[in-house]
Design a protein around this motif. Sequence first.
Motif: not given
Length: 437
Positions: A148, A150, A177
């Motif tokens: 993702n 992150k 995202t």
Amino acid sequence: MTAQAIEEVRLTAFKSFRGEVLRLAPLTVLIGRNSSGKSNALDGLEVLSRLSRGEDITEALESRRSAAGPVRGGLAGCVPHGAGSFALGCTVSTEYGPIHLDVTIQVEPEVQIVEERLEGPTSSGHKPLLVSSEPSPDLGDIHAAWHNGKRGRNPSGPFRSSRLLTSQLPLRIIGETDGERDTIWGAETMLSALSAVFHLDPVPHLMRQYVPSRDVHIRRTAENLSGAIGRIEKSDTPLFRRLVELLRGLADHQIETLAVTRSELGDVMLALNEGEYGLTPAREMSDGMLRFLAIATSLLTGGSGLDLGLSSSGQQSENSLMLVIEELENGLHPSQASEVLQLVRQASEENRTQVLITTHSPALLSALDSRDHEGVVVCSRDRESGTSRLTRLTELDGYPAAMAAGPLGDVVTQGRLQGQEHRDRDYTEFDRLLGIG
């Protein structure tokens, strides 16, 4: 290679293969002796293609309801001797970098995915996009984590272990995202490329029937060839004329044009207009002519003319096509080998079509030029282990000397290397792999 094309198939543990890689070119020619494993290699690509459509594994590989029927040997036949699972992988090239997919499928005691990994390009570099963990046999689930973008640990969740996880990914995550959007793009690109693999296996006796005029996308057996050419006659006059010219070059008698006859119910059937000799319907045409027409029509129309089915997203693939044809020369006179190869090259350039063929034809091998040799792969069996091996022709020890001895087809059929008076090396293994005796 064109954008979004299949670059290689990894036969990690599949049928007679262990740890082999089939590298694909715009034109890939698979050669080797009978029972060397050529069909097994094609089956590996077929299995990946079927799984990409998101079906249940057992249904995809053993279904007798579809036109393609079960994969050769069914699920049990995919497993190497003495094993309980099989493993396959592939790489798809894109303008942003390669995407890799690898999957291991257990067949006994339960049919399920036990490991899957998807890697590909993201805005932060090449990353694992999907990585599975241990399956849960009792629940029919397998957990997997996805990229993702992150910091920290990637999110994870349960997936159905009875279907390719990558096929579930676009519906499993939202794409909130940039990283998740990269992951969805990687999965959809891989699925699109695999779902655009089309195994053409023309069966002439099935092409001799009337078919509905609306049945216009060629199926695996080309049984609806008359409908496909009927559409071309109506909507693409230049392409129709090209087919007629190709057919004239195939025959040694006068062919005025192709005709599409219609029944009282509006169904259609191909016919040859032979001028003063009248019409010859498909039911009376030769096997070779019908097979040639099916191959030529498939090559010239590309993905838009074939029944590729629906991808997991429900859309017909519009990406580059991978056309697979076993024994391309069947039904054709050896003198037509160069014409067929020229047609293959044109299709590759015009329609973004990769072509993968097997052949035993010396004439077809001799028609290959030096550029084509990069795509020739020799399939052989290891004498000690019995496993199949894949080697590029140009990487075989003895290749330069063989090409100096004459065209490839002559080398294979006449054993030209054997006849050289001054051989400073032992080419016994080269001769064996190419079937020279």
